[in-house]
Design an enzyme around this catalytic site. Structure first.
Site, PDB file in Angstrom:
ATOM      1  N   HIS A  62      -5.549  -4.173  10.008  1.00  0.00           N
ATOM      2  CA  HIS A  62      -6.645  -3.939   9.164  1.00  0.00           C
ATOM      3  C   HIS A  62      -7.569  -4.866   9.118  1.00  0.00           C
ATOM      4  CE1 HIS A  62      -3.479  -1.002   7.924  1.00  0.00           C
ATOM      5  NE2 HIS A  62      -2.546  -1.716   7.519  1.00  0.00           N
ATOM      6  N   HIS A  92      -8.516 -13.665   4.554  1.00  0.00           N
ATOM      7  CA  HIS A  92      -8.828 -12.628   5.653  1.00  0.00           C
ATOM      8  C   HIS A  92     -10.278 -12.122   5.255  1.00  0.00           C
ATOM      9  CE1 HIS A  92      -7.537 -10.226   1.997  1.00  0.00           C
ATOM     10  NE2 HIS A  92      -8.472  -9.311   2.377  1.00  0.00           N
ATOM     11  N   HIS A  94     -13.235  -8.850   5.578  1.00  0.00           N
ATOM     12  CA  HIS A  94     -13.980  -7.442   5.632  1.00  0.00           C
ATOM     13  C   HIS A  94     -15.281  -7.395   6.356  1.00  0.00           C
ATOM     14  CE1 HIS A  94     -10.493  -6.154   2.906  1.00  0.00           C
ATOM     15  NE2 HIS A  94     -10.704  -7.034   2.757  1.00  0.00           N
ATOM     16  N   GLU A 104     -17.237  -5.544   0.388  1.00  0.00           N
ATOM     17  CA  GLU A 104     -16.592  -4.564  -0.581  1.00  0.00           C
ATOM     18  C   GLU A 104     -17.159  -4.654  -1.646  1.00  0.00           C
ATOM     19  OE1 GLU A 104     -12.246  -5.626   0.168  1.00  0.00           O
ATOM     20  OE2 GLU A 104     -12.338  -3.645   1.044  1.00  0.00           O
ATOM     21  N   HIS A 117     -11.666 -12.997   1.548  1.00  0.00           N
ATOM     22  CA  HIS A 117     -10.894 -12.902   0.358  1.00  0.00           C
ATOM     23  C   HIS A 117      -9.699 -14.190   0.561  1.00  0.00           C
ATOM     24  CE1 HIS A 117     -11.939  -8.515  -0.278  1.00  0.00           C
ATOM     25  NE2 HIS A 117     -12.809  -9.391  -0.862  1.00  0.00           N
ATOM     26  N   THR A 197      -7.665  -3.993  -2.646  1.00  0.00           N
ATOM     27  CA  THR A 197      -8.787  -3.391  -2.120  1.00  0.00           C
ATOM     28  C   THR A 197      -8.146  -2.392  -0.907  1.00  0.00           C
ATOM     29  OG1 THR A 197      -9.699  -4.871  -0.383  1.00  0.00           O
ATOM     30  CG2 THR A 197     -10.707  -4.985  -2.990  1.00  0.00           C
TER      31      THR A 197
HETATM   32  N1  LIG Z   1      -8.313  -7.032   0.117  1.00  0.00           N
HETATM   33  S1  LIG Z   1      -7.450  -7.937  -0.784  1.00  0.00           S
HETATM   34  O1  LIG Z   1      -7.570  -7.193  -2.166  1.00  0.00           O
HETATM   35  O2  LIG Z   1      -7.695  -9.380  -1.072  1.00  0.00           O
HETATM   36  C1  LIG Z   1      -5.444  -7.851  -0.572  1.00  0.00           C
HETATM   37  C2  LIG Z   1      -4.993  -8.968  -0.734  1.00  0.00           C
HETATM   38  C3  LIG Z   1      -3.646  -8.920  -0.236  1.00  0.00           C
HETATM   39  C4  LIG Z   1      -3.048  -7.718  -0.004  1.00  0.00           C
HETATM   40  C5  LIG Z   1      -1.516  -7.604   0.622  1.00  0.00           C
HETATM   41  O3  LIG Z   1      -1.078  -8.816   0.538  1.00  0.00           O
HETATM   42  N2  LIG Z   1      -1.110  -6.461   0.929  1.00  0.00           N
HETATM   43  C6  LIG Z   1       0.213  -6.481   1.422  1.00  0.00           C
HETATM   44  C7  LIG Z   1       1.218  -6.306   0.099  1.00  0.00           C
HETATM   45  C8  LIG Z   1       0.816  -5.696  -1.033  1.00  0.00           C
HETATM   46  C9  LIG Z   1       1.968  -5.923  -2.026  1.00  0.00           C
HETATM   47  C10 LIG Z   1       3.121  -6.367  -1.959  1.00  0.00           C
HETATM   48  C11 LIG Z   1       3.473  -7.213  -0.652  1.00  0.00           C
HETATM   49  C12 LIG Z   1       2.204  -7.379   0.491  1.00  0.00           C
HETATM   50  F1  LIG Z   1       2.707  -7.725   1.601  1.00  0.00           F
HETATM   51  C13 LIG Z   1      -3.877  -6.556   0.354  1.00  0.00           C
HETATM   52  C14 LIG Z   1      -5.141  -6.584  -0.117  1.00  0.00           C
HETATM   53 ZN   LIG Z   2      -9.482  -8.187   1.296  1.00  0.00          ZN
END
Ligand SMILES: NS(=O)(=O)c1ccc(C(=O)NCc2ccccc2F)cc1
Ligand SMILES: [Zn+2]
Length: 259
Positions: A62, A92, A94, A104, A117, A197
């Site tokens: 992603h 990371h 986007h 975003e 982010h 997001t």
């Molecule tokens: N684009 S952002 O809003 O900054 C964003 C930051 C972190 C995650 C994430 O850690 N996802 C995996 C995840 C989610 C929940 C629990 C454990 C996980 F590894 C997703 C989006």
């Molecule tokens: Zn992000």
């Protein structure tokens, strides 16, 4: 199975089918209107990254993610809207397609080329990132806009490493990188309560968006687009680009401005 992504059949418009919170009351990103209430009680945001320890860089299908050792409080942010220090876990990006914007969050309806982010979690109140990620005050994400212009002096260390993580599921060592070098000159910010997001879209994020973008070159952004959504073993080769969700309804939320 039909894993989520950014294409027509698995993208943001259908995420609500598997993740109903996508239609929730504190979803991200959002558009930041021209006029935001200034809150003089908001102190400065402090990023204590001096002993930060990056571990590796990876392609999770992603985005491209730089992961940090979050077993202690050596890299934290505090201040601003935060009541506790939050520990850096990963950062990371986007981004868009060639010549197209890919941020975003938007500002008065305007997008930027990309958005960085920096993801942090509240290790004072919660025992793990996973646990914090489902709590309303569990996460704090610092968002930094990228606009195109001159080369960014330090971004090449990341774009060079992106060659090593071309395929989904690849990971390579990436030690000693301090994300402090990616910050703009001033830390004035907007802040509001929102969500991840991407799925699972948990409504657990205090967003801290820096007003001043950093400048990167079109050439550097072009190297982001050499990364693929797809794995080495897949016959389809899908270029990783336009990996952004568009602004979501504000639903009465207040956005505060630092200064
Ligand atoms: N684009 S952002 O809003 O900054 C964003 C930051 C972190 C995650 C994430 O850690 N996802 C995996 C995840 C989610 C929940 C629990 C454990 C996980 F590894 C997703 C989006
Ligand atoms: Zn992000």
């Amino acid at each position: 199975g039909n894993h989520w992504g950014y294409s027509k059949e698995n993208g943001p418009d259908v995420w609500h089918k598997n993740y109903p919170v996508a239609l929730g009351s504190r979803q991200s990103p959002i558009d930041i209107p021209r006029q935001v209430s200034h809150d003089p009680s908001l102190g400065p945001i402090v990023l204590d990254y001096d002993h930060c320890t990056s571990i590796n860089i990876s392609n999770n299908g992603h985005s491209v993610v730089v992961n940090f050792d979050d077993t202690d409080d050596r890299s934290v942010i505090h201040g601003g809207p935060l009541e506790n220090p939050y520990r850096l876990k990963q950062f990371h990006f986007h981004w868009g397609g060639k010549g197209c914007d890919g941020s975003e969050h938007t500002v008065a309806g305007n997008s930027y080329a990309s958005e960085l982010h920096l993801v942090h979690w509240n290790a004072v109140k919660y025992q793990s990132f996973d646990q914090a990620a489902t709590a309303p005050d569990g996460l704090a994400v610092v968002g930094i806009f990228l606009e195109t212009g001159d080369d960014h002096r330090w971004l090449h260390t990341i774009t060079d490493a992106m060659y090593m993580v071309k395929y989904k599921g690849s990971v390579t060592d990436f030690k000693g990188f301090n994300p402090k070098c990616l910050l703009p000159s001033n830390l004035h910010f907007w802040t509001y309560l929102g969500s991840l997001t991407t799925p699972p879209l948990h409504e657990s994020v205090t967003w801290i968006l820096l007003k001043e973008p950093i400048v990167v070159s079109e050439k550097q952004l072009g190297k982001f687009r050499l990364v693929l959504f797809t794995g080495e073993e897949e016959d389809q080769r899908l270029r990783m680009e336009n990996n952004f969700r568009t602004p979501q309804p504000l639903k009465g939320r207040r956005i505060r401005s630092s200064n």
